[in-house]
Write a protein that holds these residues in place. Structure first.
Motif: not given
Length: 369
Positions: A118-137
């Protein structure tokens, strides 16, 4: 509707050999589906004997007696098995245990990489999406770990069966190699004397399927060995484990190479990150795949049947779903067998032509002095 079905039966099952072939196929499928686990040692022995038959024939072509050729082939097989059990299997097991122990650290490192997105590509990936992906993994990895634990505990009694197979299968292989001609002659005596369809199918198997299966086994050994050595030279962790994975990936054309790229890239990335060593490993892996597809495969499978990629993928999916690993291994030979059966299957027109030829031969024989 009944008339159409009756016409279809008369067209494709007018010949008694067609009915016999259909019955053999149905009975074979039923036996494999119902008694596959019980007959697993014998099926494995038949497959290994089928693979080693080429060495026996080569030795016999050099003037070696049949029993001596079988003894030499069996000695080579047992030596290879002992080599695997004493050196390769323990090293493979140690690397697998180390990989499982290192998995939590890799997951933490992977989470750190994902959190930077999210820090490098804020327009493509949000912090919420990353957290959801981590929880699912995390949930998926927990379930995966529980599955591995339950599988390992459930398979403890099977270890005794594996030890029995280690002793039983080589003995069966020896007798299949030694008495193959006698067994085939006995099987031929149980079948009709006139069997053009079965003869054509058997000829197709000997010319193409046997070469393919033996060539595929050789390809797996070569690719696994070369990959393991190159990964070890480059300093990649779990080189033997990844090398065997690369070797087994050739079982599934087009798909296997793409799938095994992921673990190779992940291990290299977790070990070195975006460094020169990582790119050296990926370049070496790409060279191995290129040489396999452009050099090794044409040499080993010069007589293999050319099949459309869609047919190959469909065969892998169907037979792999039915019989697991061996279904994947024999997907293309089984597809070739199906093609041979379809091409050799007698119809009304072929059956009539064969009868006409037989009648003409009988008339000519009767008129001969």
């Amino acid at each position: 509707m009944i008339k159409i079905f009756q016409t279809w039966l008369e067209r494709y099952f007018a010949d008694e050999e067609a009915v016999l072939v259909a019955v053999i196929l149905v009975v074979g499928i039923v036996i494999l589906a119902s008694l596959g686990v019980v007959l697993a040692p014998m099926i494995a022995a038949i497959i290994i004997a089928f693979l080693m038959q080429g060495m026996v024939l080569k030795l016999k072509s050099w003037g070696v007696y049949h029993n001596v050729a079988v003894s030499i082939t069996f000695l080579v097989l047992t030596s290879a098995l002992l080599l695997c059990m004493l050196f390769i299997v323990p090293a493979f097991w140690r690397q697998l245990i180390n990989l499982l122990n290192e998995t939590p650290r890799m997951l933490v490192q992977g989470q750190q990489v994902l959190l930077l997105l999210p820090q490098k590509y804020p327009a493509l990936v949000s912090e919420m999406q990353v957290k959801e992906l981590i929880d699912a993994l995390q949930i998926e990895m927990t379930q995966w770990g529980q599955s591995i634990l339950s599988f390992s505990l459930a398979q403890l009694p099977v270890l005794v069966g594996v030890l029995i197979y280690v002793v039983l299968v080589p003995i069966l292989v020896f007798f299949f190699l030694k008495d193959s001609e006698v067994m085939l002659a006995w099987l031929g005596n149980t079948l009709p004397s006139r069997r053009p369809v079965m003869t054509e199918i058997w000829r197709e198997m000997n010319l193409q399927i046997a070469n393919y299966v033996r060539g595929k086994a050789i390809e797996i050994v070569i690719i696994a060995g070369v990959s393991s050595v190159i990964f070890s030279i480059l300093g990649l962790q779990y080189a033997l484990l990844l090398g065997i994975a690369v070797g087994l990936s050739v079982l599934v054309p087009y798909i296997g190479a793409a799938v095994v790229t992921l673990p190779v890239a992940m291990i290299g990335f977790f070990q070195w990150g975006w460094s020169n060593e990582f790119f050296y490993v990926m370049i070496a892996y790409g060279v191995i795949q290129m040489l396999d597809g452009n050099v090794l495969v044409p040499v080993l499978f010069s007589e293999a049947v050319k099949m459309h990629p869609v047919v190959i993928v469909l065969s892998v999916l169907v037979f792999g779903g039915l019989w697991g690993f061996w279904g994947v291994f024999f997907a293309i030979p089984l597809a070739t067998l199906c093609k041979a059966i379809i091409n050799a299957w007698p119809t009304v027109s072929n059956f009539g032509a064969d009868n006409k030829t037989c009648i003409q031969d009988e008339d000519a024989a009767g008129k001969a002095p």
